[in-house]
Design a protein around this motif. Structure first.
Motif: not given
Length: 255
Positions: A150-173
């Motif tokens: 899946c492209v999701m790890p890098t595509r979401n990274a470019r959009n500022g979303m990080l996957f973590t052990s506690t869920g998704r983290l939107v870094i621009k917040n």
């Protein structure tokens, strides 16, 4: 250059041979979500014909590269079983599930995944194409899937979303403006070991290319670590408890 090209099963195999792909895929038709039964049945017959031509272009023992067949069938269980029978009649090194994660509800994807895996040989690798989220990986493994892409790890990274052990983290917040913590305190990647959420937010908001690189490093590390943890849980025969812990930490609904 805008010129037209015709891709035949033979040409697709040739291209992948030249690329040196470890796993080559047959040419198939991925029926769109919502396709009716008549269209889907024609599609699986076409996919089966193409699969046979791909195998003839690269017969067993022709080289070290592997060739996987692809099971289609849309969202008709009996057509999935029919497609599997067609593909299993051809000697492939592994089998892929195609035509999923194309806009359908998650539960429907899981039902079709489980129904298809049940008719595939357990001694061959099973590959779920184009999937997906961390939850999808856990639910896919639970149903017998071995491999994903899946492209999701890098595509979401470019959009500022990080996957973590506690869920998704939107870094621009804005809540991360002054946050001194790493993206994931349980992660051992380069990004988490050297950068804070606040600095990653600064990079992302400034449109620095380093932001996309660091976010991608983290997300790829997270995905690799998740798969490694699932492999270990299977070896230890404790996958069910691993799955419960995965959801408990994320506090997100189970699939």
């Amino acid at each position: 250059d805008g010129s037209a090209h015709v891709f035949s099963p033979e040409k697709v195999v040739s291209i992948q041979k030249n690329l040196g792909s470890d796993v080559m895929m047959v040419l198939d038709e991925c029926a769109p979500y919502g396709a009716d039964r008549e269209y889907t049945e024609k599609s699986i017959n076409l996919t089966a014909d193409w699969a046979e031509r791909c195998r003839e272009a690269y017969p067993p023992g022709a080289g070290e590269q592997l060739l996987f067949g692809i099971v289609q069938g849309g969202f008709f269980k009996d057509l999935r079983e029919m497609s599997a029978e067609q593909i299993l009649a051809i000697p492939f090194d592994g089998y892929a599930l195609g035509g999923l994660s194309v806009g359908e509800p998650k539960e429907q994807m899981y039902v079709m995944t489980e129904a298809t895996v049940e008719v595939l040989p357990p001694d061959h690798p099973v590959y779920l194409m184009g999937v997906g989220t961390p939850e999808d990986l856990v639910e896919g493994v639970r149903r017998g899937v071995d491999m994903f892409d899946c492209v999701m790890p890098t595509r979401n990274a470019r959009n500022g979303m990080l996957f973590t052990s506690t869920g998704r983290l939107v870094i621009k917040n804005s809540c991360y403006r002054d946050d001194p913590l790493p993206p994931d305190e349980l992660c051992g990647c380069y990004t988490c070991g050297n950068y804070t959420r606040a600095y990653l937010r600064h990079l992302f908001m400034s449109r620095e290319i380093l932001a996309y690189q660091l976010n991608s490093i983290h997300n790829l590390h997270y995905y690799c670590s998740l798969m490694a943890a699932m492999r270990e849980a299977i070896r230890q025969d404790c996958f069910a408890s691993f799955r419960r812990s995965f959801y408990a930490m994320r506090q997100e609904p189970q699939g």
